[in-house]
Design a protein around this motif. Structure first.
Motif, PDB file in Angstrom:
ATOM      1  N   ARG A   1      31.399  31.196 -12.642  1.00 43.72           N
ATOM      2  CA  ARG A   1      32.447  32.226 -12.665  1.00 43.72           C
ATOM      3  C   ARG A   1      32.320  33.121 -13.883  1.00 43.72           C
ATOM      4  NH1 ARG A   1      35.007  32.230 -17.147  1.00 43.72           N
ATOM      5  NH2 ARG A   1      37.141  32.440 -16.348  1.00 43.72           N
TER       6      ARG A   1
ATOM      7  N   GLU B   1      39.003  36.989  -5.036  1.00 39.49           N
ATOM      8  CA  GLU B   1      40.438  37.287  -5.090  1.00 39.49           C
ATOM      9  C   GLU B   1      40.760  38.514  -4.239  1.00 39.49           C
ATOM     10  OE1 GLU B   1      41.817  35.062  -9.161  1.00 39.49           O
ATOM     11  OE2 GLU B   1      41.452  37.212  -9.310  1.00 39.49           O
TER      12      GLU B   1
ATOM     13  N   ARG C   1      42.381  30.647  -0.806  1.00 42.06           N
ATOM     14  CA  ARG C   1      42.588  30.277  -2.218  1.00 42.06           C
ATOM     15  C   ARG C   1      43.955  30.786  -2.689  1.00 42.06           C
ATOM     16  NH1 ARG C   1      40.555  32.153  -7.460  1.00 42.06           N
ATOM     17  NH2 ARG C   1      42.802  32.013  -7.794  1.00 42.06           N
TER      18      ARG C   1
ATOM     19  N   CYS D   1      45.014  35.504  -6.592  1.00 46.04           N
ATOM     20  CA  CYS D   1      44.858  34.676  -7.788  1.00 46.04           C
ATOM     21  C   CYS D   1      45.992  33.658  -7.804  1.00 46.04           C
ATOM     22  CB  CYS D   1      44.905  35.573  -9.034  1.00 46.04           C
ATOM     23  SG  CYS D   1      44.768  34.648 -10.555  1.00 46.04           S
TER      24      CYS D   1
ATOM     25  N   GLY E   1      39.573  24.353 -13.074  1.00 52.50           N
ATOM     26  CA  GLY E   1      39.365  25.652 -13.696  1.00 52.50           C
ATOM     27  C   GLY E   1      38.398  25.590 -14.863  1.00 52.50           C
ATOM     28  N   ALA E   2      37.880  26.786 -15.198  1.00 53.08           N
ATOM     29  CA  ALA E   2      36.900  26.889 -16.281  1.00 53.08           C
ATOM     30  C   ALA E   2      37.427  26.255 -17.567  1.00 53.08           C
ATOM     31  CB  ALA E   2      36.571  28.354 -16.515  1.00 53.08           C
ATOM     32  N   ARG E   3      38.712  26.485 -17.845  1.00 49.92           N
ATOM     33  CA  ARG E   3      39.277  25.968 -19.097  1.00 49.92           C
ATOM     34  C   ARG E   3      39.385  24.449 -19.115  1.00 49.92           C
ATOM     35  NH1 ARG E   3      40.656  30.312 -17.288  1.00 49.92           N
ATOM     36  NH2 ARG E   3      40.816  32.229 -18.477  1.00 49.92           N
TER      37      ARG E   3
ATOM     38  N   GLU F   1      44.136  25.055  -7.639  1.00 49.63           N
ATOM     39  CA  GLU F   1      43.764  24.424  -8.909  1.00 49.63           C
ATOM     40  C   GLU F   1      44.722  23.304  -9.313  1.00 49.63           C
ATOM     41  OE1 GLU F   1      42.883  27.194 -12.060  1.00 49.63           O
ATOM     42  OE2 GLU F   1      42.735  25.596 -13.558  1.00 49.63           O
TER      43      GLU F   1
ATOM     44  N   LYS G   1      34.596  24.549 -11.793  1.00 45.87           N
ATOM     45  CA  LYS G   1      34.178  25.830 -12.367  1.00 45.87           C
ATOM     46  C   LYS G   1      33.487  25.612 -13.708  1.00 45.87           C
ATOM     47  CE  LYS G   1      36.789  29.359 -10.228  1.00 45.87           C
ATOM     48  NZ  LYS G   1      37.516  30.579 -10.592  1.00 45.87           N
TER      49      LYS G   1
ATOM     50  N   GLN H   1      40.545  22.534  -7.119  1.00 44.35           N
ATOM     51  CA  GLN H   1      39.793  23.439  -7.997  1.00 44.35           C
ATOM     52  C   GLN H   1      40.027  22.972  -9.431  1.00 44.35           C
ATOM     53  OE1 GLN H   1      40.279  27.656  -7.207  1.00 44.35           O
ATOM     54  NE2 GLN H   1      40.279  28.131  -9.386  1.00 44.35           N
TER      55      GLN H   1
ATOM     56  N   ASP I   1      31.912  33.041  -8.099  1.00 39.11           N
ATOM     57  CA  ASP I   1      33.205  33.723  -8.189  1.00 39.11           C
ATOM     58  C   ASP I   1      32.967  35.101  -8.817  1.00 39.11           C
ATOM     59  OD1 ASP I   1      35.611  34.781  -9.061  1.00 39.11           O
ATOM     60  OD2 ASP I   1      36.431  32.860  -9.721  1.00 39.11           O
TER      61      ASP I   1
END
Ligand code: PEP
Ligand code: MN
Length: 339
Positions: A239, A300, A128, A104, A186-188, A166, A209, A184, A271
Protein backbone atom coordinates in the motif's frame (compact mmCIF):
# COMPACT_ATOMS: atom_id res chain seq x y z
CA UNK A 1 12.90 -28.53 7.90
CA UNK A 2 10.35 -29.90 5.48
CA UNK A 3 9.44 -33.55 5.22
CA UNK A 4 8.43 -34.35 1.67
CA UNK A 5 6.22 -37.45 1.63
CA UNK A 6 6.30 -39.91 -1.25
CA UNK A 7 3.48 -39.59 -3.80
CA UNK A 8 2.15 -42.98 -2.71
CA UNK A 9 2.35 -42.33 1.06
CA UNK A 10 -0.79 -43.46 2.85
CA UNK A 11 -2.82 -41.37 5.33
CA UNK A 12 -1.66 -43.73 8.06
CA UNK A 13 2.02 -43.20 7.17
CA UNK A 14 1.55 -39.43 7.17
CA UNK A 15 -0.16 -39.59 10.57
CA UNK A 16 2.61 -41.72 12.06
CA UNK A 17 5.32 -39.33 10.89
CA UNK A 18 3.43 -36.34 12.29
CA UNK A 19 2.91 -37.91 15.70
CA UNK A 20 6.59 -38.92 15.90
CA UNK A 21 7.70 -35.37 15.09
CA UNK A 22 5.29 -33.93 17.66
CA UNK A 23 6.56 -36.44 20.23
CA UNK A 24 10.02 -35.00 19.63
CA UNK A 25 8.65 -31.60 20.64
CA UNK A 26 8.22 -29.85 17.29
CA UNK A 27 5.18 -28.18 15.75
CA UNK A 28 3.99 -29.71 12.48
CA UNK A 29 2.51 -27.71 9.61
CA UNK A 30 1.10 -30.12 7.01
CA UNK A 31 0.32 -28.80 3.56
CA UNK A 32 -1.01 -30.60 0.52
CA UNK A 33 0.28 -29.09 -2.70
CA UNK A 34 -0.90 -29.90 -6.20
CA UNK A 35 1.60 -32.77 -6.42
CA UNK A 36 3.00 -33.53 -3.00
CA UNK A 37 2.14 -33.76 0.66
CA UNK A 38 4.69 -31.92 2.75
CA UNK A 39 5.04 -31.45 6.49
CA UNK A 40 6.78 -28.35 7.77
CA UNK A 41 8.56 -28.83 11.07
CA UNK A 42 9.18 -25.70 13.04
CA UNK A 43 11.41 -25.61 16.08
CA UNK A 44 14.99 -25.55 17.12
CA UNK A 45 16.06 -28.85 15.68
CA UNK A 46 19.10 -30.98 15.32
CA UNK A 47 19.00 -32.29 11.77
CA UNK A 48 21.02 -35.44 12.43
CA UNK A 49 18.84 -36.40 15.36
CA UNK A 50 15.71 -35.92 13.31
CA UNK A 51 17.03 -37.93 10.37
CA UNK A 52 17.90 -40.70 12.78
CA UNK A 53 14.45 -40.67 14.35
CA UNK A 54 12.62 -40.59 11.04
CA UNK A 55 14.94 -42.66 8.88
CA UNK A 56 12.96 -45.85 9.33
CA UNK A 57 9.53 -44.44 8.47
CA UNK A 58 8.13 -45.59 5.14
CA UNK A 59 6.33 -42.94 3.12
CA UNK A 60 9.05 -40.31 3.52
CA UNK A 61 10.67 -39.17 0.28
CA UNK A 62 13.18 -36.66 1.64
CA UNK A 63 14.00 -34.09 4.31
CA UNK A 64 14.72 -30.58 3.09
CA UNK A 65 16.12 -27.85 5.34
CA UNK A 66 14.27 -24.49 5.19
CA UNK A 67 16.77 -21.69 4.98
CA UNK A 68 14.24 -18.81 4.66
CA UNK A 69 13.76 -16.95 7.94
CA UNK A 70 10.03 -16.96 7.11
CA UNK A 71 9.61 -20.70 7.10
CA UNK A 72 5.89 -20.98 6.38
CA UNK A 73 5.47 -17.84 4.27
CA UNK A 74 8.55 -18.64 2.15
CA UNK A 75 8.73 -20.35 -1.21
CA UNK A 76 10.52 -23.39 0.15
CA UNK A 77 7.38 -24.29 2.09
CA UNK A 78 5.25 -24.30 -1.04
CA UNK A 79 6.34 -24.27 -4.65
CA UNK A 80 2.75 -23.76 -5.78
CA UNK A 81 1.12 -20.37 -5.29
CA UNK A 82 -1.40 -20.43 -2.46
CA UNK A 83 -5.06 -20.09 -3.38
CA UNK A 84 -7.21 -18.84 -0.51
CA UNK A 85 -10.93 -19.48 -0.45
CA UNK A 86 -12.78 -16.44 0.90
CA UNK A 87 -16.17 -18.11 0.70
CA UNK A 88 -17.79 -20.71 -1.50
CA UNK A 89 -17.05 -19.91 -5.13
CA UNK A 90 -14.72 -16.99 -4.35
CA UNK A 91 -10.94 -17.39 -4.11
CA UNK A 92 -7.81 -15.30 -4.42
CA UNK A 93 -4.50 -16.46 -5.87
CA UNK A 94 -5.92 -18.26 -8.90
CA UNK A 95 -6.36 -17.01 -12.47
CA UNK A 96 -9.17 -14.64 -11.57
CA UNK A 97 -8.12 -11.25 -10.21
CA UNK A 98 -10.06 -10.10 -7.15
CA UNK A 99 -11.36 -6.55 -6.92
CA UNK A 100 -12.14 -5.26 -3.44
CA UNK A 101 -13.74 -1.82 -3.33
CA UNK A 102 -15.71 0.51 -1.11
CA UNK A 103 -15.38 3.56 1.08
CA UNK A 104 -12.44 4.22 3.36
CA UNK A 105 -14.84 4.46 6.30
CA UNK A 106 -18.36 3.21 6.88
CA UNK A 107 -20.33 6.44 7.39
CA UNK A 108 -23.95 5.26 7.21
CA UNK A 109 -26.00 2.41 5.77
CA UNK A 110 -27.18 4.26 2.69
CA UNK A 111 -23.61 5.19 1.69
CA UNK A 112 -22.45 1.59 2.03
CA UNK A 113 -25.50 0.15 0.22
CA UNK A 114 -25.32 2.36 -2.88
CA UNK A 115 -21.56 1.84 -3.09
CA UNK A 116 -21.91 -1.93 -2.74
CA UNK A 117 -24.57 -2.15 -5.44
CA UNK A 118 -22.47 -0.13 -7.87
CA UNK A 119 -19.15 -1.88 -7.28
CA UNK A 120 -20.88 -5.23 -7.63
CA UNK A 121 -22.46 -4.17 -10.92
CA UNK A 122 -19.02 -3.14 -12.21
CA UNK A 123 -17.23 -6.34 -11.21
CA UNK A 124 -16.00 -6.18 -7.59
CA UNK A 125 -16.55 -9.24 -5.42
CA UNK A 126 -15.47 -7.87 -2.03
CA UNK A 127 -16.82 -4.82 -0.19
CA UNK A 128 -14.29 -2.83 1.85
CA UNK A 129 -15.10 -0.35 4.61
CA UNK A 130 -13.47 0.70 7.85
CA UNK A 131 -15.49 0.55 11.06
CA UNK A 132 -12.47 1.13 13.30
CA UNK A 133 -10.39 3.89 11.77
CA UNK A 134 -6.82 4.34 12.96
CA UNK A 135 -6.32 7.99 11.98
CA UNK A 136 -3.15 10.02 12.14
CA UNK A 137 -4.96 12.55 14.34
CA UNK A 138 -6.91 11.46 17.43
CA UNK A 139 -9.37 14.28 16.64
CA UNK A 140 -10.35 12.84 13.23
CA UNK A 141 -13.40 10.58 12.76
CA UNK A 142 -12.59 7.24 14.39
CA UNK A 143 -15.27 5.05 12.81
CA UNK A 144 -18.72 3.70 13.70
CA UNK A 145 -17.26 0.60 15.39
CA UNK A 146 -19.78 -2.23 15.94
CA UNK A 147 -22.60 -0.31 14.22
CA UNK A 148 -20.31 -0.06 11.18
CA UNK A 149 -19.60 -3.80 11.27
CA UNK A 150 -23.34 -4.52 11.32
CA UNK A 151 -23.91 -2.29 8.30
CA UNK A 152 -21.14 -4.05 6.35
CA UNK A 153 -22.51 -7.48 7.18
CA UNK A 154 -26.10 -6.58 6.29
CA UNK A 155 -25.10 -5.04 2.98
CA UNK A 156 -22.68 -7.91 2.29
CA UNK A 157 -25.50 -10.40 2.82
CA UNK A 158 -27.96 -8.44 0.70
CA UNK A 159 -25.60 -8.09 -2.25
CA UNK A 160 -23.69 -11.36 -1.98
CA UNK A 161 -20.40 -9.46 -1.71
CA UNK A 162 -17.77 -10.72 0.73
CA UNK A 163 -16.70 -8.18 3.35
CA UNK A 164 -13.27 -6.96 4.42
CA UNK A 165 -12.73 -4.64 7.38
CA UNK A 166 -9.87 -3.64 9.61
CA UNK A 167 -9.30 -4.93 13.13
CA UNK A 168 -7.03 -2.73 15.22
CA UNK A 169 -7.14 -4.24 18.69
CA UNK A 170 -6.38 -7.86 19.70
CA UNK A 171 -9.39 -7.66 22.06
CA UNK A 172 -11.71 -7.02 19.08
CA UNK A 173 -10.68 -9.99 16.92
CA UNK A 174 -13.66 -12.07 18.05
CA UNK A 175 -16.12 -9.19 17.59
CA UNK A 176 -14.85 -8.24 14.13
CA UNK A 177 -14.64 -11.94 13.18
CA UNK A 178 -18.38 -12.25 13.84
CA UNK A 179 -19.10 -9.83 10.98
CA UNK A 180 -16.28 -9.94 8.43
CA UNK A 181 -15.10 -12.47 5.83
CA UNK A 182 -11.54 -11.10 5.72
CA UNK A 183 -9.62 -9.39 8.51
CA UNK A 184 -7.60 -6.37 7.39
CA UNK A 185 -4.46 -5.60 9.37
CA UNK A 186 -3.53 -1.99 8.70
CA UNK A 187 -0.10 -0.68 7.80
CA UNK A 188 0.28 0.90 11.24
CA UNK A 189 -0.31 -2.45 12.89
CA UNK A 190 1.88 -4.65 10.69
CA UNK A 191 4.19 -5.30 13.62
CA UNK A 192 1.54 -5.43 16.33
CA UNK A 193 2.58 -8.98 17.14
CA UNK A 194 -0.21 -9.60 19.66
CA UNK A 195 -2.77 -8.64 17.04
CA UNK A 196 -1.06 -10.85 14.43
CA UNK A 197 -1.08 -13.82 16.78
CA UNK A 198 -4.72 -13.26 17.66
CA UNK A 199 -5.87 -13.33 14.01
CA UNK A 200 -3.47 -16.25 13.56
CA UNK A 201 -5.57 -18.26 16.01
CA UNK A 202 -8.60 -17.94 13.74
CA UNK A 203 -8.87 -19.57 10.32
CA UNK A 204 -10.33 -16.54 8.55
CA UNK A 205 -8.37 -14.96 5.68
CA UNK A 206 -6.20 -12.02 6.74
CA UNK A 207 -5.13 -9.19 4.41
CA UNK A 208 -1.87 -7.96 5.90
CA UNK A 209 -0.80 -4.48 4.82
CA UNK A 210 2.86 -3.62 4.51
CA UNK A 211 4.06 -1.28 7.24
CA UNK A 212 4.94 2.32 6.41
CA UNK A 213 8.64 1.58 6.29
CA UNK A 214 8.77 -2.19 6.39
CA UNK A 215 11.32 -4.17 4.38
CA UNK A 216 10.20 -7.30 2.52
CA UNK A 217 11.85 -9.35 5.21
CA UNK A 218 9.91 -7.60 8.00
CA UNK A 219 6.70 -7.87 5.97
CA UNK A 220 7.10 -11.62 5.47
CA UNK A 221 8.10 -12.13 9.11
CA UNK A 222 4.82 -10.42 10.08
CA UNK A 223 2.97 -12.90 7.82
CA UNK A 224 4.95 -15.65 9.54
CA UNK A 225 3.56 -14.55 12.94
CA UNK A 226 0.03 -15.16 11.66
CA UNK A 227 0.92 -18.46 9.98
CA UNK A 228 2.89 -19.79 12.94
CA UNK A 229 -0.40 -19.83 14.88
CA UNK A 230 -1.89 -22.12 12.21
CA UNK A 231 -3.72 -19.62 10.01
CA UNK A 232 -2.19 -20.00 6.53
CA UNK A 233 -4.79 -17.78 4.86
CA UNK A 234 -2.63 -14.69 4.57
CA UNK A 235 -2.89 -12.18 1.71
CA UNK A 236 -0.02 -9.69 1.37
CA UNK A 237 -0.96 -6.09 0.53
CA UNK A 238 1.46 -3.46 -0.74
CA UNK A 239 0.00 0.00 0.00
CA UNK A 240 2.97 2.26 -0.50
CA UNK A 241 5.92 3.01 1.72
CA UNK A 242 7.39 6.19 3.07
CA UNK A 243 10.23 7.69 1.07
CA UNK A 244 11.69 11.20 0.63
CA UNK A 245 9.07 11.89 -2.06
CA UNK A 246 6.03 13.70 -0.68
CA UNK A 247 4.08 14.61 -3.81
CA UNK A 248 2.28 11.29 -3.51
CA UNK A 249 0.95 10.18 -0.11
CA UNK A 250 3.25 7.14 -0.20
CA UNK A 251 5.58 5.61 -2.76
CA UNK A 252 3.80 2.63 -4.26
CA UNK A 253 6.34 -0.14 -4.65
CA UNK A 254 5.06 -2.14 -7.61
CA UNK A 255 8.27 -4.15 -7.85
CA UNK A 256 7.18 -5.69 -4.56
CA UNK A 257 4.80 -7.87 -6.62
CA UNK A 258 7.46 -9.95 -8.42
CA UNK A 259 9.75 -9.80 -5.38
CA UNK A 260 7.11 -11.09 -2.97
CA UNK A 261 6.08 -13.74 -5.47
CA UNK A 262 9.66 -14.89 -5.72
CA UNK A 263 10.14 -15.01 -1.95
CA UNK A 264 6.67 -16.24 -0.99
CA UNK A 265 3.77 -18.36 -2.22
CA UNK A 266 1.12 -16.03 -0.73
CA UNK A 267 -1.25 -13.94 -2.90
CA UNK A 268 -0.33 -10.27 -3.39
CA UNK A 269 -2.83 -7.41 -3.50
CA UNK A 270 -2.13 -3.77 -4.38
CA UNK A 271 -3.81 -0.76 -2.78
CA UNK A 272 -3.44 2.05 -5.34
CA UNK A 273 -5.58 4.41 -3.21
CA UNK A 274 -3.33 4.68 -0.15
CA UNK A 275 -0.35 3.97 -2.40
CA UNK A 276 -0.81 7.25 -4.28
CA UNK A 277 -3.20 9.41 -2.24
CA UNK A 278 -4.70 11.04 -5.38
CA UNK A 279 -7.80 9.79 -7.19
CA UNK A 280 -6.32 10.57 -10.60
CA UNK A 281 -3.28 8.36 -9.94
CA UNK A 282 -5.34 5.38 -8.81
CA UNK A 283 -6.13 4.11 -12.34
CA UNK A 284 -2.55 4.16 -13.72
CA UNK A 285 -1.24 2.52 -10.53
CA UNK A 286 -3.95 -0.14 -10.64
CA UNK A 287 -3.21 -0.91 -14.28
CA UNK A 288 0.50 -1.22 -13.56
CA UNK A 289 -0.25 -3.57 -10.69
CA UNK A 290 -2.25 -5.97 -12.86
CA UNK A 291 0.40 -5.89 -15.57
CA UNK A 292 3.00 -6.79 -12.94
CA UNK A 293 1.12 -9.83 -11.66
CA UNK A 294 -0.97 -8.69 -8.70
CA UNK A 295 -3.68 -11.14 -7.60
CA UNK A 296 -6.05 -8.40 -6.54
CA UNK A 297 -6.69 -4.73 -5.90
CA UNK A 298 -8.27 -2.90 -2.98
CA UNK A 299 -9.67 0.45 -4.12
CA UNK A 300 -11.45 3.24 -2.27
CA UNK A 301 -14.76 4.21 -3.92
CA UNK A 302 -17.23 6.77 -2.56
CA UNK A 303 -20.61 8.06 -3.85
CA UNK A 304 -19.51 11.66 -3.21
CA UNK A 305 -15.77 11.87 -2.55
CA UNK A 306 -15.93 15.60 -1.74
CA UNK A 307 -18.16 14.79 1.23
CA UNK A 308 -16.24 11.70 2.44
CA UNK A 309 -15.38 11.60 6.15
CA UNK A 310 -11.97 10.16 5.30
CA UNK A 311 -9.73 9.83 2.25
CA UNK A 312 -12.07 11.59 -0.20
CA UNK A 313 -9.09 12.93 -2.18
CA UNK A 314 -8.07 9.40 -3.16
CA UNK A 315 -11.56 7.90 -3.60
CA UNK A 316 -13.01 7.13 -7.02
CA UNK A 317 -16.50 8.10 -8.10
CA UNK A 318 -18.63 5.25 -9.47
CA UNK A 319 -18.13 6.17 -13.15
CA UNK A 320 -14.35 6.31 -12.78
CA UNK A 321 -14.36 2.96 -11.02
CA UNK A 322 -16.52 1.45 -13.78
CA UNK A 323 -14.24 2.64 -16.58
CA UNK A 324 -11.14 1.52 -14.66
CA UNK A 325 -12.48 -2.03 -14.37
CA UNK A 326 -13.14 -2.11 -18.12
CA UNK A 327 -9.55 -1.07 -18.82
CA UNK A 328 -8.20 -3.56 -16.31
CA UNK A 329 -9.98 -6.40 -18.12
CA UNK A 330 -7.83 -5.78 -21.20
CA UNK A 331 -4.61 -5.75 -19.18
CA UNK A 332 -5.65 -8.89 -17.31
CA UNK A 333 -6.22 -10.70 -20.60
CA UNK A 334 -2.80 -9.62 -21.87
CA UNK A 335 -1.11 -11.27 -18.86
CA UNK A 336 -3.28 -14.40 -19.07
CA UNK A 337 -5.53 -13.52 -16.13
CA UNK A 338 -9.26 -12.90 -15.84
CA UNK A 339 -11.27 -10.23 -14.18
C1 PEP B 1 -7.42 1.70 4.93
O1 PEP B 1 -7.39 0.74 4.18
O2 PEP B 1 -8.40 2.46 5.03
C2 PEP B 1 -6.20 2.04 5.69
C3 PEP B 1 -6.25 2.72 6.81
O3 PEP B 1 -5.06 1.58 5.10
P1 PEP B 1 -3.53 1.57 5.61
O4 PEP B 1 -3.51 0.73 6.84
O5 PEP B 1 -2.83 0.96 4.45
O6 PEP B 1 -3.11 3.00 5.85
MN1 MN C 1 -8.39 5.05 3.66
Amino acid sequence: MIIVMRDDATQEEIKQVMSRVEELGFTTHPSRGAKKMIIGIIGDLNREELIESLGAYPGIDKLVPILDPYKLAGRTFSEDPTVIEIKEGLSIGDKKIMIMAGPCAVENEEQVRVTAEKIKEYGATVLRGGAFKPRTSPYSFQGLEEEGLKILRRVGNETGLAVITEVVDPRDVELVGNYTDIFQIGARNMQNFFLLKEVGKTRKPVLLKRGLSATYNEFLMAAEYIMSEGNYNVILCERGIRTFENYTRNTLDLVSIPVLKKLSHLPVVIDPSHGTGHWDLVAPAAKGAIAMGADGLIIEVHPEPTKAMSDGQQSLKFEKFASLVEELKKIAAAVDREL
